[in-house]
Design an enzyme around this catalytic site. Structure first.
Site, PDB file in Angstrom:
ATOM      1  N   LYS A   1       1.540  -1.255   0.301  1.00 17.60           N
ATOM      2  CA  LYS A   1      -0.824  -0.149  -0.294  1.00 17.60           C
ATOM      3  C   LYS A   1       0.928   1.261   0.169  1.00 17.60           C
ATOM      4  CE  LYS A   1      -3.239   3.034   3.019  1.00 17.60           C
ATOM      5  NZ  LYS A   1      -3.558   2.792   4.148  1.00 17.60           N
TER       6      LYS A   1
ATOM      7  N   ASN B   1      -8.921   0.887  10.102  1.00 14.08           N
ATOM      8  CA  ASN B   1      -8.075   0.771  11.451  1.00 14.08           C
ATOM      9  C   ASN B   1      -8.774   1.085  12.373  1.00 14.08           C
ATOM     10  OD1 ASN B   1      -4.414   0.642  11.619  1.00 14.08           O
ATOM     11  ND2 ASN B   1      -6.188   0.675  13.514  1.00 14.08           N
ATOM     12  N   THR B   2      -8.858   1.817  12.983  1.00 12.04           N
ATOM     13  CA  THR B   2      -8.895   3.004  14.016  1.00 12.04           C
ATOM     14  C   THR B   2     -10.633   2.973  14.121  1.00 12.04           C
ATOM     15  OG1 THR B   2      -7.464   4.940  12.978  1.00 12.04           O
ATOM     16  CG2 THR B   2      -8.338   5.110  15.100  1.00 12.04           C
TER      17      THR B   2
ATOM     18  N   ALA C   1     -10.048   4.561   4.886  1.00 16.79           N
ATOM     19  CA  ALA C   1      -9.230   5.942   6.186  1.00 16.79           C
ATOM     20  C   ALA C   1     -10.754   6.610   6.584  1.00 16.79           C
ATOM     21  CB  ALA C   1      -8.024   6.667   5.598  1.00 16.79           C
ATOM     22  N   GLY C   2     -10.416   6.342   7.455  1.00 18.44           N
ATOM     23  CA  GLY C   2     -12.002   8.004   8.177  1.00 18.44           C
ATOM     24  C   GLY C   2     -13.072   6.840   8.341  1.00 18.44           C
TER      25      GLY C   2
ATOM     26  N   GLY D   1      -7.841   8.050  10.828  1.00 20.53           N
ATOM     27  CA  GLY D   1      -8.370   8.064  12.298  1.00 20.53           C
ATOM     28  C   GLY D   1      -9.531   9.289  12.630  1.00 20.53           C
TER      29      GLY D   1
HETATM   30  C1  LIG Z   1      -3.613   1.545   8.717  1.00 21.60           C
HETATM   31  C2  LIG Z   1      -3.537   2.229   7.426  1.00 21.60           C
HETATM   32  O1  LIG Z   1      -3.479   2.027   7.455  1.00 21.60           O
HETATM   33  C3  LIG Z   1      -4.590   3.255   8.184  1.00 21.60           C
HETATM   34  O2  LIG Z   1      -3.467   4.408   7.152  1.00 21.60           O
HETATM   35  C4  LIG Z   1      -5.879   3.704   7.539  1.00 21.60           C
HETATM   36  O3  LIG Z   1      -5.538   3.993   6.507  1.00 21.60           O
HETATM   37  C5  LIG Z   1      -6.650   3.246   8.077  1.00 21.60           C
HETATM   38  O4  LIG Z   1      -7.195   4.517   8.506  1.00 21.60           O
HETATM   39  P1  LIG Z   1      -8.157   5.074  10.067  1.00 21.60           P
HETATM   40  O5  LIG Z   1      -7.533   4.144  10.638  1.00 21.60           O
HETATM   41  O6  LIG Z   1      -8.929   6.189   9.657  1.00 21.60           O
HETATM   42  O7  LIG Z   1      -9.335   3.891   9.460  1.00 21.60           O
END
Ligand SMILES: CC(=O)[C@@H](O)[C@H](O)COP(=O)(O)O
EC number: 2.8.1.10
Length: 254
Positions: A96, A205-206, A183-184, A157
């Site tokens: 990635k 992730n977050t 993300a987000g 995040g």
């Molecule tokens: C783990 C990873 O690759 C992060 O940079 C990804 O973009 C996830 O973003 P969030 O934590 O907002 O879900």
């Protein structure tokens, strides 16, 4: 089934492995998510000895496909160097690309991302660039040979969900490679919505690692991604401005 380059994925949910309170919670959340693709920042791995104790050691490398990311890279050159190290150490040839343009927003640097993508494709990597929700940039990345594009729903995040559904829809409609919304994502509803827009998958992730109960949230995300995909495939009804009765009298069998 989702296919990225030569690789098939059973699950459409990709999970990030950072920011968990413990390795135990992380492992349980990974299990509950049903994912088979895990992403992690290469800077967290000892690339000279990737087998050294740490979070990778706990994961069954036969069961999961690794999608290392180049988080921390501020230039194309740094991202390319990290990807080369990851492949040389036997971690993965799938990467990635993350070239961050700004520390406050963590938004991707479009120029660096495109440059790194071109270079890594040329070197035979399976390349998934993290990009903004700009449809033109997504097209350029695809033209550069990206095997999937990963537009952000909102800043990493932030948990803000999808800020620009119109742009995401455009990217999805035009792309000939898989679109993974990355993300987000803040809640299962966000994940389901992205899937209903037609995304091929979600990377998050977050929302899981930061939840009060990460394991339950991982399962919720799994179900949301599946439900969103089913809904997309089933085809939602059009939105109308006027009512139409759910139990019309006409055509009733008496
Ligand atoms: C783990 C990873 O690759 C992060 O940079 C990804 O973009 C996830 O973003 P969030 O934590 O907002 O879900």
């Amino acid at each position: 089934m989702l296919k990225i380059g030569p690789y098939e994925c059973q699950s459409r949910l990709f999970l990030g492995t950072g920011k968990f309170s413990s390795l135990k919670v992380q492992a349980e959340a990974v299990e509950a998510s049903g994912t088979d693709v895990l992403t992690f920042a290469l800077r967290r791995v000892n690339l000279d000895h990737p087998e050294e104790p740490g979070f990778l050691e706990r994961l069954n490398r036969k069961r999961f496909r690794f999608l290392p990311n180049t988080a921390g890279a501020k230039t194309a050159e740094e991202a390319v160097r990290l990807a080369r190290l990851a492949r040389a150490s036997g971690l993965s040839d799938m990467v990635k690309v993350e070239v961050i343009g700004d520390e406050e927003t963590l938004l991707p640097d479009p120029v660096g991302t495109l440059k790194a993508t071109r270079q890594l494709v040329e070197e035979g990597f399976i390349v998934l660039p993290y990009t903004s929700d700009d449809p033109i940039l997504a097209r350029r990345l695809e033209e550069a040979g990206a095997h999937a594009v990963m537009p952000g729903a909102s800043p990493i995040g932030s948990g803000q969900g999808i800020l620009n559904p119109l742009n995401l829809k455009l990217i999805i409609r035009r792309a000939k490679v898989p679109v993974i919304v990355d993300a987000g994502i803040g809640s299962p509803a966000d994940a389901a919505r992205a899937m209903e827009l037609g995304a091929d998958g979600i990377l998050l992730n977050t929302a899981v690692s930061g939840a009060r109960d990460p394991v339950r949230m991982a399962r919720a995300m799994k179900l949301a991604v599946e439900a969103g995909r089913l809904g997309y495939e089933a085809g939602r009804i059009p939105k109308k401005e006027t009512a139409s009765a759910s139990s019309p009298a006409e055509g009733m069998v008496t």
